[in-house]
Design a protein around this motif. Structure first.
Motif, PDB file in Angstrom:
ATOM      1  N   ALA A  31      50.074  10.030  38.223  1.00 47.46           N
ATOM      2  CA  ALA A  31      48.567  10.317  38.104  1.00 47.46           C
ATOM      3  C   ALA A  31      47.960  10.475  36.944  1.00 47.46           C
ATOM      4  N   ALA A  32      46.643  10.500  36.650  1.00 50.94           N
ATOM      5  CA  ALA A  32      46.039  10.709  35.558  1.00 50.94           C
ATOM      6  C   ALA A  32      46.230  12.265  35.188  1.00 50.94           C
ATOM      7  N   PRO A  33      46.465  12.578  33.994  1.00 54.61           N
ATOM      8  CA  PRO A  33      46.691  13.928  33.570  1.00 54.61           C
ATOM      9  C   PRO A  33      45.431  14.833  33.696  1.00 54.61           C
ATOM     10  N   ASP A  34      45.608  16.140  33.939  1.00 53.84           N
ATOM     11  CA  ASP A  34      44.731  16.990  33.972  1.00 53.84           C
ATOM     12  C   ASP A  34      45.231  18.406  33.270  1.00 53.84           C
ATOM     13  N   PRO A  35      44.479  18.652  32.022  1.00 52.64           N
ATOM     14  CA  PRO A  35      43.020  18.197  31.525  1.00 52.64           C
ATOM     15  C   PRO A  35      43.285  16.429  31.132  1.00 52.64           C
ATOM     16  N   LYS A 148      45.370  34.491  35.567  1.00 53.75           N
ATOM     17  CA  LYS A 148      44.350  33.481  35.108  1.00 53.75           C
ATOM     18  C   LYS A 148      43.745  32.536  36.392  1.00 53.75           C
ATOM     19  N   ALA A 149      42.583  31.973  36.073  1.00 49.37           N
ATOM     20  CA  ALA A 149      41.930  31.365  36.976  1.00 49.37           C
ATOM     21  C   ALA A 149      42.138  29.965  36.713  1.00 49.37           C
ATOM     22  N   PHE A 150      42.182  29.115  37.839  1.00 48.75           N
ATOM     23  CA  PHE A 150      42.506  27.726  37.898  1.00 48.75           C
ATOM     24  C   PHE A 150      41.470  26.855  38.783  1.00 48.75           C
ATOM     25  N   LYS A 151      40.636  26.275  37.891  1.00 46.94           N
ATOM     26  CA  LYS A 151      39.596  25.462  38.523  1.00 46.94           C
ATOM     27  C   LYS A 151      39.520  24.108  38.209  1.00 46.94           C
ATOM     28  N   GLY A 152      40.240  23.614  37.313  1.00 49.49           N
ATOM     29  CA  GLY A 152      40.306  22.115  37.150  1.00 49.49           C
ATOM     30  C   GLY A 152      39.103  21.849  36.318  1.00 49.49           C
ATOM     31  N   THR A 153      39.159  20.394  36.034  1.00 51.50           N
ATOM     32  CA  THR A 153      37.798  20.038  35.306  1.00 51.50           C
ATOM     33  C   THR A 153      36.546  19.798  36.055  1.00 51.50           C
ATOM     34  N   ASP A 154      36.575  19.847  37.281  1.00 53.63           N
ATOM     35  CA  ASP A 154      35.423  19.489  38.083  1.00 53.63           C
ATOM     36  C   ASP A 154      35.126  20.759  39.106  1.00 53.63           C
ATOM     37  N   GLY A 155      35.820  21.850  38.780  1.00 52.05           N
ATOM     38  CA  GLY A 155      35.655  22.976  39.576  1.00 52.05           C
ATOM     39  C   GLY A 155      36.269  23.148  40.887  1.00 52.05           C
ATOM     40  N   THR A 156      37.157  22.102  41.265  1.00 55.53           N
ATOM     41  CA  THR A 156      37.778  21.850  42.838  1.00 55.53           C
ATOM     42  C   THR A 156      39.235  22.481  42.670  1.00 55.53           C
ATOM     43  N   ILE A 160      47.582  18.293  40.911  1.00 51.92           N
ATOM     44  CA  ILE A 160      49.035  18.241  40.344  1.00 51.92           C
ATOM     45  C   ILE A 160      49.373  17.047  41.150  1.00 51.92           C
ATOM     46  N   GLU A 161      49.928  16.091  40.625  1.00 47.67           N
ATOM     47  CA  GLU A 161      50.662  14.894  40.990  1.00 47.67           C
ATOM     48  C   GLU A 161      51.665  15.121  41.933  1.00 47.67           C
ATOM     49  N   ILE A 162      51.786  14.475  43.202  1.00 41.51           N
ATOM     50  CA  ILE A 162      52.977  14.385  44.142  1.00 41.51           C
ATOM     51  C   ILE A 162      53.857  13.076  43.638  1.00 41.51           C
ATOM     52  N   PRO A 163      55.001  13.172  42.987  1.00 37.51           N
ATOM     53  CA  PRO A 163      55.641  12.218  42.500  1.00 37.51           C
ATOM     54  C   PRO A 163      55.857  10.926  43.714  1.00 37.51           C
ATOM     55  N   GLY A 164      55.881   9.658  43.062  1.00 39.17           N
ATOM     56  CA  GLY A 164      55.939   8.668  44.319  1.00 39.17           C
ATOM     57  C   GLY A 164      54.989   8.478  45.022  1.00 39.17           C
ATOM     58  N   THR A 165      53.859   8.911  45.010  1.00 42.38           N
ATOM     59  CA  THR A 165      52.781   8.773  45.604  1.00 42.38           C
ATOM     60  C   THR A 165      51.511   8.482  44.638  1.00 42.38           C
ATOM     61  N   ASP A 166      50.416   8.356  45.307  1.00 37.50           N
ATOM     62  CA  ASP A 166      49.162   8.120  44.525  1.00 37.50           C
ATOM     63  C   ASP A 166      48.317   9.309  45.130  1.00 37.50           C
ATOM     64  N   ARG A 167      48.861  10.497  45.365  1.00 37.79           N
ATOM     65  CA  ARG A 167      48.157  11.504  45.977  1.00 37.79           C
ATOM     66  C   ARG A 167      48.610  12.777  45.064  1.00 37.79           C
ATOM     67  N   THR A 168      47.275  13.834  45.035  1.00 35.24           N
ATOM     68  CA  THR A 168      47.430  15.103  44.395  1.00 35.24           C
ATOM     69  C   THR A 168      47.386  16.186  45.184  1.00 35.24           C
ATOM     70  N   VAL A 169      47.692  17.530  44.673  1.00 37.16           N
ATOM     71  CA  VAL A 169      47.597  18.568  45.555  1.00 37.16           C
ATOM     72  C   VAL A 169      46.589  19.429  44.518  1.00 37.16           C
ATOM     73  N   LYS A 170      45.642  20.185  45.226  1.00 37.32           N
ATOM     74  CA  LYS A 170      44.845  20.954  44.191  1.00 37.32           C
ATOM     75  C   LYS A 170      44.932  22.395  44.678  1.00 37.32           C
ATOM     76  N   VAL A 171      45.186  22.932  43.276  1.00 45.70           N
ATOM     77  CA  VAL A 171      45.266  24.388  43.046  1.00 45.70           C
ATOM     78  C   VAL A 171      44.143  25.097  42.472  1.00 45.70           C
ATOM     79  N   LEU A 172      43.470  25.699  43.482  1.00 45.90           N
ATOM     80  CA  LEU A 172      42.233  26.526  43.124  1.00 45.90           C
ATOM     81  C   LEU A 172      42.109  28.122  43.312  1.00 45.90           C
ATOM     82  N   PHE A 173      42.049  28.486  42.136  1.00 45.73           N
ATOM     83  CA  PHE A 173      41.888  30.179  42.082  1.00 45.73           C
ATOM     84  C   PHE A 173      40.413  30.221  41.272  1.00 45.73           C
TER      85      PHE A 173
END
Length: 245
Positions: A31-35, A148-156, A160-173
């Motif tokens: 998956a694309a890196p974040d940030p 620390k807070a974790f909001k990502g670049t878009d606030g959602t 985090i990439e799930i290996p072997g898939t095109d899916r990610t899981v979001k961690v939001l605090f």
């Protein structure tokens, strides 16, 4: 112990390619890196057991990745256990003496900051060591002791990439407050006689028993399949320990 692999992405973008090596087809999907615009380096490990902040234990196949200066894990089909365990024996079988709650078939996102963690998980609830008590419910775990807070670049949330898939899981605090939640809408049943339902929260006790708190709960008693009695309110009990089931 387990199977260890390594992944690296210096393209600073998502990768989804299929290559052939000695007649074998290999899918490379990262998956694309974040940030955005950062490199990704990391290990993935199968059959991992990890204690997260003395709150829950994580078991299964997860991914260790260095991305944007952070160590992150992502995975599916995992287990998280709270209680008197361990949940599994050294041979991988279920521990018959374990008492507690297990989140099964869970999707997990985990951020490691030194010796602290930010965790999000969602899965199906299962009880261990409580014969005759059936449980139904999909619950979530949210834990953050990183400060620390974790909001990502878009606030959602941080993706985090799930290996072997095109899916990610979001961690939001949204802020840096400490969070330790294991909760969801759950129904407990004993045969076709007793049904207890409500918003349920689980917390570990010092003796590793599990405190169960139900808010807005309802208790139904059935006789010959028909409801004979109902009461509503809040309820607290324990799984394991001297005062528990």
């Amino acid at each position: 112990s387990g199977t260890i692999g390594f992944r690296m992405n210096t393209t600073k973008a998502a990768v989804d390619e299929t290559i052939t090596v000695n007649g074998a087809t290999i899918v490379v999907r990262i998956a694309a890196p974040d940030p955005a615009g950062t490199n990704t380096f990391g290990f993935f490990v199968q059959d991992l057991s990890l204690k997260v902040g003395d709150f829950v234990s994580l078991e299964g196949n997860v991914a260790f990745t260095q991305s944007g200066g952070r160590t992150v894990f992502g995975g599916e089909g995992l287990e998280l256990f709270m209680g008197q365990g361990p949940a599994r024996l050294a041979n991988g079988g279920r521990n018959p003496d374990a008492v507690g709650v297990v989140l099964t078939d869970a999707t997990v996102g985990l951020i490691k900051e030194g010796n602290t963690y930010a965790l999000y998980a969602r899965g199906t609830l299962q009880l261990l060591g409580v014969d005759g008590l059936e449980v139904l419910g999909v619950v979530e775990i949210r834990f953050n002791n990183t400060g620390k807070a974790f909001k990502g670049t878009d606030g959602t949330g941080l993706g985090i990439e799930i290996p072997g898939t095109d899916r990610t899981v979001k961690v939001l605090f949204a802020d840096a407050s400490r969070v330790a939640e294991f909760s969801g809408d759950v129904t407990f049943k004993v045969a076709d006689v007793l049904e207890l339902a409500g918003r349920v929260a689980f917390q570990p006790a010092p003796d590793r028993s599990v405190k169960v708190s139900i808010t807005g709960g309802s208790v139904k008693i059935k006789v010959n399949g028909d409801e004979a009695f109902r009461i509503s309110g809040d309820l607290t009990f324990s799984l394991g320990g001297l005062d528990g089931f």
